[in-house]
Design a protein around this motif. Sequence first.
Motif, PDB file in Angstrom:
ATOM      1  N   ASP A 139       0.826  -1.202   0.000  1.00 60.61           N
ATOM      2  CA  ASP A 139       0.000   0.000   0.000  1.00 60.61           C
ATOM      3  C   ASP A 139       0.865   1.259   0.000  1.00 60.61           C
ATOM      4  OD1 ASP A 139      -2.354  -1.463   0.011  1.00 60.61           O
ATOM      5  OD2 ASP A 139      -2.607  -1.345   2.189  1.00 60.61           O
ATOM      6  N   ASP A 154      -6.302   2.206   2.364  1.00 61.56           N
ATOM      7  CA  ASP A 154      -6.061   0.926   3.016  1.00 61.56           C
ATOM      8  C   ASP A 154      -4.934   0.993   4.050  1.00 61.56           C
ATOM      9  OD1 ASP A 154      -6.836  -1.864   3.146  1.00 61.56           O
ATOM     10  OD2 ASP A 154      -4.886  -2.320   2.270  1.00 61.56           O
ATOM     11  N   ASN A 197      -4.689  -1.220   8.044  1.00 59.84           N
ATOM     12  CA  ASN A 197      -3.797  -2.349   8.313  1.00 59.84           C
ATOM     13  C   ASN A 197      -3.667  -2.666   9.795  1.00 59.84           C
ATOM     14  OD1 ASN A 197      -2.441  -3.559   5.828  1.00 59.84           O
ATOM     15  ND2 ASN A 197      -2.402  -1.376   5.405  1.00 59.84           N
TER      16      ASN A 197
END
Length: 140
Positions: free
Chosen positions: A31, A93, A97
């Motif tokens: 990411d 995102d 996490n």
Amino acid sequence: MKLGKVLIVTVLTALVFSATSCGTLRRLGKDAYITVISPVLVPAAAAADSYRDATATREGYQTGAVTEVLSFPLFFMWNTVKHAGYCFVHLVDIPLNLGYGVSELMELGPEIVPIDYYQNTWFDEQASGGTNAESGETGR
């Protein structure tokens, strides 16, 4: 003082190598990587996809190069928006996490894998075991 620096480097190196086995850290790394390279990735990926789409349009309509040249800018605008959206998903995102890491620690938790909009990064698992000569399947 030098022993402390060596210890810090050793611990950081061990963390980097262990991160490749943890799905959450691989996902976080991918990411962050995609988000950082997005200014270069978006136009490059959009241009590659647009060329493929314009060529397919030309072949599909069985026309000349004019169709390809006229359709390319439209495809480029669409693919730029599409790839910018993909990179935005990677950006959103990143803070999620933390939750992925907690769920991965649970005994029956899910297996966390990186988002696969873009493949063949350092954070993707590569198939191991080679390719079967008869079936063409790759082994894991």
